[in-house]
Motif scaffolding. Structure first.
Motif, mmCIF file in Angstrom:
data_model
loop_
_atom_site.group_PDB
_atom_site.id
_atom_site.type_symbol
_atom_site.label_atom_id
_atom_site.label_comp_id
_atom_site.label_asym_id
_atom_site.label_seq_id
_atom_site.Cartn_x
_atom_site.Cartn_y
_atom_site.Cartn_z
ATOM 1 N N THR A 1 0.967 -1.171 0.223
ATOM 2 C CA THR A 1 0.040 0.159 -0.007
ATOM 3 C C THR A 1 0.857 1.287 -0.073
ATOM 4 O O THR A 1 2.205 1.131 -0.050
ATOM 5 C CB THR A 1 -0.995 0.100 1.267
ATOM 6 O OG1 THR A 1 -0.146 0.272 2.349
ATOM 7 C CG2 THR A 1 -1.563 -1.191 1.475
ATOM 8 N N GLU A 2 0.392 2.597 0.139
ATOM 9 C CA GLU A 2 0.885 3.712 -0.054
ATOM 10 C C GLU A 2 1.859 3.846 1.428
ATOM 11 O O GLU A 2 2.575 4.799 1.356
ATOM 12 C CB GLU A 2 -0.040 4.653 -0.203
ATOM 13 C CG GLU A 2 -1.072 5.333 1.017
ATOM 14 C CD GLU A 2 -1.980 4.520 1.283
ATOM 15 O OE1 GLU A 2 -2.735 4.624 2.140
ATOM 16 O OE2 GLU A 2 -2.330 3.400 0.455
ATOM 17 N N ALA B 1 6.025 1.235 -1.881
ATOM 18 C CA ALA B 1 5.351 0.101 -2.657
ATOM 19 C C ALA B 1 5.719 0.065 -4.006
ATOM 20 O O ALA B 1 5.965 -1.517 -4.634
ATOM 21 C CB ALA B 1 3.741 0.485 -2.711
ATOM 22 N N TYR C 1 -0.382 -3.562 -6.039
ATOM 23 C CA TYR C 1 -0.548 -2.209 -5.283
ATOM 24 C C TYR C 1 -2.050 -1.953 -4.932
ATOM 25 O O TYR C 1 -3.049 -2.038 -5.671
ATOM 26 C CB TYR C 1 0.101 -1.128 -5.792
ATOM 27 C CG TYR C 1 -0.256 0.255 -5.426
ATOM 28 C CD1 TYR C 1 0.320 0.723 -4.309
ATOM 29 C CD2 TYR C 1 -1.194 1.171 -5.738
ATOM 30 C CE1 TYR C 1 0.148 1.827 -3.544
ATOM 31 C CE2 TYR C 1 -1.657 2.314 -5.081
ATOM 32 C CZ TYR C 1 -0.892 2.498 -4.138
ATOM 33 O OH TYR C 1 -1.118 3.857 -3.349
ATOM 34 N N THR D 1 -7.233 -3.587 -6.468
ATOM 35 C CA THR D 1 -5.594 -3.031 -6.829
ATOM 36 C C THR D 1 -5.758 -1.921 -7.934
ATOM 37 O O THR D 1 -6.762 -1.931 -8.595
ATOM 38 C CB THR D 1 -4.887 -4.372 -7.210
ATOM 39 O OG1 THR D 1 -5.439 -4.758 -8.418
ATOM 40 C CG2 THR D 1 -4.732 -5.281 -6.163
ATOM 41 N N ALA E 1 0.667 0.575 -9.781
ATOM 42 C CA ALA E 1 1.620 0.738 -8.737
ATOM 43 C C ALA E 1 2.117 2.049 -8.905
ATOM 44 O O ALA E 1 2.417 2.146 -10.141
ATOM 45 C CB ALA E 1 2.807 -0.374 -8.771
#
Length: 348
Positions: A128-129, A172, A184, A210, A213
């Protein structure tokens, strides 16, 4: 009552493992490994379990690594509990890698060391972020373990060498570029994603929740990373980085020079040997030898003292410089353990 350190539950065919030490960012200890391993075996054989989901309690991270304060005290006292912990932990890492069903690891927040071993060997790895992923071992006088040298040595080009020697954190995009993660997902989607796993297919849930990314700054630096980290020695790597005229490369040189000299040299050798290994099991067997040698070293106790126990951030490494580390110092880490070998490759 004390909360269990690992929670297990089953919902809609999903066997969920929750690491439950949020105040310690879910740092992994021996007791947790001893609970997870048999549960994973049971779920592998249970036809009612379609997939396994690994998550961490709290919002700080999946797992900050092994419980290194316990390792510090055990090493100082000459105990054997860490050897037993690592043996069972590495066996669990191998079991995760060959798990026959989807093994979905939510690598949200901090994921380091032992946390990487629990997640990055899985077949479905989500970042994740908020993800901050690293193998920071050389900073405490240790060497990447839990199959970390296997993962690092299989990153594109020399990315893994850079990550192992500098202990740089991956976000990520970096984790996906380096082969430590697959997908992601914004953290705001995690709860709905986990719920969707209980009622539908993994592939559908991934498709729905998702996103593309973020770009990897690590991958964008491949030109100088691949050039300088392909050298045969740590000294040559540092010299190349230092003389490059590239700000990020020169910072990397400084990062490397702050780490344990013997750990750096052993790590480089470990990475090169892992790259030539035929299996994760073979690498884990060697990491076990290296880890036990580290347990008897000066630098592991000193590194944990300086970084975690007394927190003066001023470790006194011995040998003190790269030039002081002899070939014999490095070779000692790779010596056979005789009857105490881990033996995963033989039993695979």
């Amino acid at each position: 009552m004390t909360e269990p350190e690992v929670l297990f539950d089953v919902r809609g065919g999903v066997g969920r493992i929750t690491l439950n030490r949020p105040k310690a960012i879910n740092a992994l200890n021996h007791a947790m490994v001893q609970q997870i391993a048999p549960q994973l075996d049971a779920w592998a054989a249970d036809d009612d379990i379609d997939l396994v989901l690994l998550v961490g309690a709290g919002e700080r991270g999946l797992c900050a690594g092994g419980d290194i304060v316990s390792i510090y005290h055990d090493a100082k006292e000459g105990g054997s509990s860490t050897k037993d912990f690592w043996r069972e932990e590495y066996i669990l890492n191998a079991a995760i890698a060959r798990f026959s069903k989807p093994y979905v690891a939510i690598m949200d927040g901090v994921v380091m060391g032992g946390g990487v071993g629990l997640s990055a060997h899985g077949n479905t790895r989500i970042v994740t972020e908020r993800s901050k992923i690293a193998m920071p071992e050389v900073g405490i006088g240790f060497i990447p373990d839990v199959g970390g040298t296997y993962l690092l040595s299989r990153s594109p080009g020399e990315l893994g060498t850079h990550l192992g020697l500098t202990t740089a954190r991956m976000d990520a995009g970096d984790a996906i570029a380096a082969g430590f993660a697959d997908h992601y997902m914004p953290s705001g989607n995690l709860e709905k994603f986990c719920e969707a796993l209980e009622t539908g297919l993994l592939s559908d849930a991934l498709a729905e929740f998702t996103e593309e990314a973020p770009e990897s700054t690590l991958d964008a630096a491949r030109s100088w990373i691949d050039r300088f980290y392909s050298a045969d020695t740590v000294e040559e790597i540092v010299d190349g980085l230092r003389g490059s005229g590239i700000e990020d490369a020169e910072k990397a040189a400084s990062d490397i020079e702050s780490k344990s000299p013997v750990s750096l040299k052993v790590t480089l050798k470990s990475l090169r040997r892992a790259a030539a290994a035929s299996s994760l099991e073979q690498v884990l067997d060697e990491e076990y030898r290296v880890s036990l040698a580290s347990l008897d070293s000066h630098d592991l106790v000193e590194g944990i003292r300086a970084q975690v126990v007394e927190k003066d951030r001023n470790p006194k490494w011995s040998p003190a410089t790269l030039a002081d580390v002899t070939e014999a110092d490095v070779d000692r880490y790779f010596e056979s353990l005789g009857d105490s070998e881990l033996g995963l490759e033989k039993n695979a």
